[in-house]
Scaffold this active site. Structure first.
Site, PDB file in Angstrom:
ATOM      1  N   GLU A 166      13.964  39.759  62.854  1.00  0.00           N
ATOM      2  CA  GLU A 166      13.180  40.951  63.112  1.00  0.00           C
ATOM      3  C   GLU A 166      12.852  41.044  64.595  1.00  0.00           C
ATOM      4  O   GLU A 166      12.556  40.040  65.251  1.00  0.00           O
ATOM      5  CB  GLU A 166      11.898  40.958  62.286  1.00  0.00           C
ATOM      6  CG  GLU A 166      12.150  41.367  60.852  1.00  0.00           C
ATOM      7  CD  GLU A 166      10.887  41.452  60.016  1.00  0.00           C
ATOM      8  OE1 GLU A 166      10.948  42.106  58.962  1.00  0.00           O
ATOM      9  OE2 GLU A 166       9.865  40.863  60.397  1.00  0.00           O
ATOM     10  N   CYS A 210       9.747  42.786  71.606  1.00  0.00           N
ATOM     11  CA  CYS A 210       9.770  41.357  71.297  1.00  0.00           C
ATOM     12  C   CYS A 210      11.081  41.032  70.601  1.00  0.00           C
ATOM     13  O   CYS A 210      11.486  41.730  69.662  1.00  0.00           O
ATOM     14  CB  CYS A 210       8.591  41.016  70.391  1.00  0.00           C
ATOM     15  SG  CYS A 210       8.661  39.355  69.683  1.00  0.00           S
ATOM     16  N   CYS A 258      12.734  28.821  62.337  1.00  0.00           N
ATOM     17  CA  CYS A 258      11.973  28.083  63.342  1.00  0.00           C
ATOM     18  C   CYS A 258      11.664  26.689  62.818  1.00  0.00           C
ATOM     19  O   CYS A 258      11.283  26.529  61.655  1.00  0.00           O
ATOM     20  CB  CYS A 258      10.676  28.820  63.675  1.00  0.00           C
ATOM     21  SG  CYS A 258       9.745  28.057  65.024  1.00  0.00           S
ATOM     22  N   CYS A 313       4.400  25.294  63.212  1.00  0.00           N
ATOM     23  CA  CYS A 313       3.029  25.710  63.503  1.00  0.00           C
ATOM     24  C   CYS A 313       2.377  26.196  62.204  1.00  0.00           C
ATOM     25  O   CYS A 313       2.920  27.069  61.524  1.00  0.00           O
ATOM     26  CB  CYS A 313       3.013  26.797  64.566  1.00  0.00           C
ATOM     27  SG  CYS A 313       3.711  26.256  66.149  1.00  0.00           S
ATOM     28  N   CYS A 317       1.626  30.033  61.423  1.00  0.00           N
ATOM     29  CA  CYS A 317       2.710  30.990  61.654  1.00  0.00           C
ATOM     30  C   CYS A 317       3.636  31.031  60.445  1.00  0.00           C
ATOM     31  O   CYS A 317       4.128  29.992  59.991  1.00  0.00           O
ATOM     32  CB  CYS A 317       3.490  30.606  62.903  1.00  0.00           C
ATOM     33  SG  CYS A 317       4.825  31.753  63.298  1.00  0.00           S
ATOM     34  N   GLU A 377      12.117  28.878  68.776  1.00  0.00           N
ATOM     35  CA  GLU A 377      11.620  28.269  70.005  1.00  0.00           C
ATOM     36  C   GLU A 377      12.653  28.487  71.105  1.00  0.00           C
ATOM     37  O   GLU A 377      13.717  27.848  71.104  1.00  0.00           O
ATOM     38  CB  GLU A 377      11.369  26.775  69.783  1.00  0.00           C
ATOM     39  CG  GLU A 377      11.132  25.958  71.027  1.00  0.00           C
ATOM     40  CD  GLU A 377      10.021  26.505  71.910  1.00  0.00           C
ATOM     41  OE1 GLU A 377      10.308  26.813  73.090  1.00  0.00           O
ATOM     42  OE2 GLU A 377       8.874  26.635  71.427  1.00  0.00           O
ATOM     43  N   LEU A 410      -0.596  27.500  73.432  1.00  0.00           N
ATOM     44  CA  LEU A 410      -1.417  26.286  73.481  1.00  0.00           C
ATOM     45  C   LEU A 410      -2.243  26.114  72.210  1.00  0.00           C
ATOM     46  O   LEU A 410      -2.141  25.104  71.520  1.00  0.00           O
ATOM     47  CB  LEU A 410      -2.315  26.337  74.714  1.00  0.00           C
ATOM     48  CG  LEU A 410      -3.064  25.044  75.044  1.00  0.00           C
ATOM     49  CD1 LEU A 410      -2.081  23.930  75.395  1.00  0.00           C
ATOM     50  CD2 LEU A 410      -4.049  25.277  76.188  1.00  0.00           C
ATOM     51  N   HIS A 411      -3.142  27.060  71.938  1.00  0.00           N
ATOM     52  CA  HIS A 411      -3.895  27.147  70.685  1.00  0.00           C
ATOM     53  C   HIS A 411      -4.976  26.091  70.485  1.00  0.00           C
ATOM     54  O   HIS A 411      -5.739  26.177  69.522  1.00  0.00           O
ATOM     55  CB  HIS A 411      -2.960  27.143  69.470  1.00  0.00           C
ATOM     56  CG  HIS A 411      -1.856  28.133  69.568  1.00  0.00           C
ATOM     57  ND1 HIS A 411      -2.074  29.473  69.813  1.00  0.00           N
ATOM     58  CD2 HIS A 411      -0.495  27.996  69.491  1.00  0.00           C
ATOM     59  CE1 HIS A 411      -0.913  30.117  69.862  1.00  0.00           C
ATOM     60  NE2 HIS A 411       0.046  29.242  69.682  1.00  0.00           N
ATOM     61  N   CYS A 452       1.141  39.278  65.323  1.00  0.00           N
ATOM     62  CA  CYS A 452       1.447  37.917  65.746  1.00  0.00           C
ATOM     63  C   CYS A 452       1.311  36.930  64.597  1.00  0.00           C
ATOM     64  O   CYS A 452       0.281  36.851  63.937  1.00  0.00           O
ATOM     65  CB  CYS A 452       0.495  37.533  66.882  1.00  0.00           C
ATOM     66  SG  CYS A 452       0.755  35.871  67.510  1.00  0.00           S
TER      67      CYS A 452
END
Length: 325
Positions: free
Chosen positions: A40, A55, A62, A66, A69, A113, A168-169, A290
């Site tokens: 997408e 984007c 992935c 995370c 996500c 990534e 970072l988060h 997001c």
């Protein structure tokens, strides 16, 4: 420009299988490739009526894991080729032109990534940004990463003059390792040091992406730790209110903090000299915000048609892995 874009569509290997539009104007495209893989890509109309941002994805799936996500739930299928990345850009460029807008920026924040696929991402950036090709402009491109240190250094050495976004988060290793497993390999101080090296070489100001999770990383202590971590580092912090995805890979279910809590977090950073902004949520009504993009599924009988995507129990559907943003 319209003629230039249309000429590039001759011989493209991909096609737009579905187009989904949010109430706020965000447009999500499901771009399908000949081998059955799909990703997408997202078009976000700008606040100026003639502009838009987009984007793109760098991988199908992935592997980063995370926990907040959705796109990582299915793991990694394969890298996208440089051509497949550029084709996403072309589809989005044509989509923008169809609504009277022009693309003014592109972010690699879709599925995957980017630092694990730089052999394709870098050539794609050349084709997208170069004045003689896609002509978007180098400074209009941002490459994101969860913190793959060798990749950040390699991107710096490529001298592309693009921007870096560091996901970072959390400001300490214990918290970050809980929600971003790759932190166990590349801890916080190492990835921030790599971002500083890139900034020193390119002169570009990095963005620190920070998804706020209620009761996990949104407390005053985390804000103070983040400000200390970034002391003397010219970076911009982008606070992203969490967008629900259901249970993460760990089984944990996260919640979005109140907007007031996020604003207080931002103010604590500003009081300590950190430039901080709160990102507006866009496209969440069509799962295009997001962290929400994960899977678009089609009734098996309609797979291969231009049927509109539907969300139904997966037992009766053919799943297509898609992107995060």
């Amino acid at each position: 420009m319209q003629a230039w874009v249309e000429r590039r569509f001759d011989g493209l290997g991909s096609h737009v299988r579905t187009r989904t539009k949010s109430a706020d104007g965000t447009i999500k495209l499901l771009v399908a490739f000949p081998d059955g893989a799909a990703v997408e890509s997202v078009l976000m109309p700008g606040y100026r009526p003639d502009r838009a941002a987009c984007c793109v994805s760098s991988q199908v799936g992935c592997a980063m894991g995370c926990d907040f996500c959705a796109s990582t739930k299915f793991g990694l299928e394969r890298n996208l080729t440089a051509a497949e990345i550029v084709e996403q850009f072309l589809h989005l460029k044509r989509e923008a032109m169809s609504i009277g807008r022009r693309l003014t920026s592109l972010v690699f924040m879709g599925m995957g990534e980017p630092m694990h696929n730089l052999d394709n991402v870098i050539p794609a950036i050349h084709r997208i940004a170069d004045p003689g090709m896609g002509a978007l402009g180098w400074r209009q491109v941002t490459v994101s990463t969860v913190g793959i240190v060798p990749g950040i250094d390699k991107l710096a050495e490529a001298d592309l003059n693009v921007h870096l976004a560091l996901s970072l988060h959390a400001a300490d290793d214990a918290t970050r390792s809980r929600i971003v497993p790759m932190n166990r390999r590349y801890p916080v101080k190492e990835i921030v040091a790599a971002a500083k090296r890139l900034a020193a070489r390119t002169g570009r100001i990095p963005t620190i992406e920070y998804c706020t999770l209620a009761g996990v990383n949104d407390c005053d202590e985390q804000a103070v730790l983040l400000a200390e971590l970034l002391r003397g580092f010219r970076a911009h912090v982008n606070l992203i209110p969490y967008n629900p995805i259901g249970a993460g890979l760990s089984g944990a279910r996260y919640e979005r903090p109140s907007l007031e809590r996020v604003r207080q977090f931002a103010e604590l950073l500003r009081e300590r000299g950190v430039v901080a902004h709160v990102r507006d949520t866009r496209g969440d009504d069509v799962s295009a915000a997001c962290g929400q993009l994960r899977e678009t599924a089609f009734p098996a009988a309609a797979f291969g048609s231009e049927a509109q995507a539907r969300r139904e129990p997966l037992g009766s559907l053919v799943p297509v892995r898609t992107a995060r943003f």
